[in-house]
Design an enzyme around this catalytic site. Structure first.
Site, PDB file in Angstrom:
ATOM      1  N   ASP A   1      12.907  20.530  58.120  1.00 26.98           N
ATOM      2  CA  ASP A   1      14.052  21.042  57.695  1.00 26.98           C
ATOM      3  C   ASP A   1      15.052  21.607  58.656  1.00 26.98           C
ATOM      4  O   ASP A   1      14.374  22.281  59.605  1.00 26.98           O
ATOM      5  CB  ASP A   1      13.920  22.026  56.452  1.00 26.98           C
ATOM      6  CG  ASP A   1      15.251  21.941  55.474  1.00 26.98           C
ATOM      7  OD1 ASP A   1      15.796  20.945  55.467  1.00 26.98           O
ATOM      8  OD2 ASP A   1      15.391  23.058  54.683  1.00 26.98           O
TER       9      ASP A   1
ATOM     10  N   ARG B   1      15.256  19.476  67.469  1.00 27.75           N
ATOM     11  CA  ARG B   1      14.222  18.763  66.923  1.00 27.75           C
ATOM     12  C   ARG B   1      12.928  18.466  68.012  1.00 27.75           C
ATOM     13  O   ARG B   1      11.909  18.370  67.782  1.00 27.75           O
ATOM     14  CB  ARG B   1      14.861  17.407  66.350  1.00 27.75           C
ATOM     15  CG  ARG B   1      14.029  16.540  65.968  1.00 27.75           C
ATOM     16  CD  ARG B   1      14.742  15.395  64.856  1.00 27.75           C
ATOM     17  NE  ARG B   1      15.333  16.267  63.606  1.00 27.75           N
ATOM     18  CZ  ARG B   1      16.497  16.444  63.670  1.00 27.75           C
ATOM     19  NH1 ARG B   1      17.239  15.963  64.396  1.00 27.75           N
ATOM     20  NH2 ARG B   1      16.880  17.072  62.436  1.00 27.75           N
TER      21      ARG B   1
HETATM   22  P1  ITT Z   1      15.475  15.069  54.744  1.00 28.39           P
HETATM   23  O1  ITT Z   1      15.496  16.350  53.946  1.00 28.39           O
HETATM   24  O2  ITT Z   1      15.257  13.821  54.082  1.00 28.39           O
HETATM   25  O3  ITT Z   1      14.579  15.189  55.934  1.00 28.39           O
HETATM   26  P2  ITT Z   1      18.255  15.612  55.076  1.00 28.39           P
HETATM   27  O4  ITT Z   1      19.360  14.775  56.085  1.00 28.39           O
HETATM   28  O5  ITT Z   1      18.606  15.960  53.942  1.00 28.39           O
HETATM   29  O6  ITT Z   1      16.913  14.805  55.419  1.00 28.39           O
HETATM   30  P3  ITT Z   1      18.340  18.385  56.300  1.00 28.39           P
HETATM   31  O7  ITT Z   1      18.271  18.973  54.903  1.00 28.39           O
HETATM   32  O8  ITT Z   1      17.256  19.190  57.317  1.00 28.39           O
HETATM   33  O9  ITT Z   1      17.836  16.922  56.383  1.00 28.39           O
HETATM   34  O10 ITT Z   1      19.702  18.396  57.171  1.00 28.39           O
HETATM   35  C1  ITT Z   1      20.379  19.737  56.873  1.00 28.39           C
HETATM   36  C2  ITT Z   1      21.990  18.994  57.464  1.00 28.39           C
HETATM   37  O11 ITT Z   1      21.613  19.248  58.768  1.00 28.39           O
HETATM   38  C3  ITT Z   1      22.250  17.647  57.095  1.00 28.39           C
HETATM   39  O12 ITT Z   1      23.775  17.674  56.822  1.00 28.39           O
HETATM   40  C4  ITT Z   1      22.304  17.046  58.593  1.00 28.39           C
HETATM   41  O13 ITT Z   1      23.234  15.941  58.649  1.00 28.39           O
HETATM   42  C5  ITT Z   1      22.200  17.896  59.539  1.00 28.39           C
HETATM   43  N1  ITT Z   1      21.452  18.105  60.640  1.00 28.39           N
HETATM   44  C6  ITT Z   1      20.269  17.991  60.800  1.00 28.39           C
HETATM   45  N2  ITT Z   1      19.649  17.887  61.840  1.00 28.39           N
HETATM   46  C7  ITT Z   1      20.996  17.532  62.714  1.00 28.39           C
HETATM   47  C8  ITT Z   1      21.004  17.248  64.068  1.00 28.39           C
HETATM   48  O14 ITT Z   1      20.183  16.969  64.873  1.00 28.39           O
HETATM   49  N3  ITT Z   1      22.407  17.177  64.602  1.00 28.39           N
HETATM   50  C9  ITT Z   1      23.270  17.318  63.642  1.00 28.39           C
HETATM   51  N4  ITT Z   1      23.357  17.555  62.301  1.00 28.39           N
HETATM   52  C10 ITT Z   1      21.870  17.724  61.921  1.00 28.39           C
END
Ligand code: ITT
Length: 198
Positions: free
Chosen positions: A69, A178
Site C-alpha cells: 500500500d 517502491r
Molecule cells: P492496489 O491496492 O490494487 O495495489 P492501488 O492503485 O489501489 O492498487 P494504492 O492504494 O497503494 O494502490 O495507491 C494509492 C494511490 O497512490 C493511488 O492513487 C496511486 O495512483 C497512487 N500511487 C501509488 N504509487 C504511486 C507512485 O509510485 N507514483 C505516483 N502515484 C502513486
C-alpha cells in the site's frame, strides 16, 4: 527460483516491481493468477491495508504472497492524502481528479515538502513481514510529464529536477519508494529464505 503472488490490481505496480526483481524471484499478478477481486482498504494506516490485501489473497490461494500500500504524505496537509491517496477526490476519483484536488488544496502554500511511502506486507509460510520504502520530495504547482501513474506528474524527488512522470522507469527507480521497499524484500528473501521454495 521462488514465485510469489503479488496481490495488486494495479498493472503499473506490477511493471515497476518486475523491473527491480530480475533474477531474484518471480511474481504472478492477480490477473495472471486468474483472481478477479477488488480488495477493500478500510483501515487508517498503510500497514493495516497492506496486511488486509496480503491476508485476503493468502486465505484465497494458500500461497506465499505479498501486497503493498502506498500513500503520498504532504507536510502542509498534515500527511494527507496519505492512506486515502487513491480516493482523495472521492470514491470514483481517477489520478487526474486526485491531482487537481491536491493542487487546489495546496494553492498559495510555499512549503511543498512531501514523501511517498510504500509498505509491503509479505506472507511467507503463514508468517507476516513488513517492509517500508520512503522517497522524499516536493509537490510542484503544475503537472508535468506523461509517464508513470498516479501522482507522478506533480512529484519531484529530492536530488532530481524533474517529476517522476518525466522519467523512464530506470530513472524513477533511482529514487523510488517502491524500489526501496522491494529491495528490502529481496534482501530478506535472499538472506533468510534463499533456498526456500513454495
Ligand atoms: P492496489 O491496492 O490494487 O495495489 P492501488 O492503485 O489501489 O492498487 P494504492 O492504494 O497503494 O494502490 O495507491 C494509492 C494511490 O497512490 C493511488 O492513487 C496511486 O495512483 C497512487 N500511487 C501509488 N504509487 C504511486 C507512485 O509510485 N507514483 C505516483 N502515484 C502513486
Amino acid at each position: 527460483m521462488q514465485t510469489l503472488i503479488f496481490a495488486t490490481n494495479n498493472p503499473h505496480k506490477v511493471e515497476e516491481v518486475r523491473s527491480v526483481l530480475k533474477e531474484h524471484f518471480t511474481i504472478t499478478s492477480l490477473k495472471e493468477a486468474g483472481i478477479e477481486k477488488e480488495i477493500p482498504e478500510p483501515y487508517d494506516s498503510l500497514e493495516e491495508n497492506a496486511r488486509e490485501k496480503s491476508t485476503v489473497i493468502h486465505a484465497l490461494t494458500g500461497k506465499n504472497c505479498f501486497s503493498e500500500d502506498t500513500g503520498l504524505e504532504v507536510d502542509a496537509l498534515h500527511g494527507a492524502p496519505g492512506v486515502k491517496s487513491a480516493r482523495y477526490a472521492g470514491e470514483d476519483a481517477d489520478s487526474h481528479k486526485n491531482i487537481q484536488k491536491l493542487l487546489l488544496d495546496m494553492q498559495g502554500i510555499t512549503g511543498r515538502e512531501a514523501r511517498f511511502r510504500t509498505v509491503i506486507s509479505l506472507i511467507l509460510h503463514q508468517k507476516e513481514y513488513l517492509f517500508e520504502g520512503i522517497c522524499m520530495g516536493k509537490i510542484i504547482t503544475v503537472a508535468k510529464g506523461e509517464k508513470g501513474f498516479g501522482y507522478d506528474p506533480v512529484f519531484v524527488p529530492d536530488g532530481a529536477e524533474k517529476t517522476f512522470a518525466e522519467m523512464d522507469l530506470q530513472e524513477k527507480n533511482k529514487y523510488s519508494h517502491r524500489k526501496k521497499a522491494i529491495e528490502k524484500l529481496i534482501h530478506f528473501l535472499t538472506r533468510h529464505h534463499g533456498k526456500d521454495k513454495n
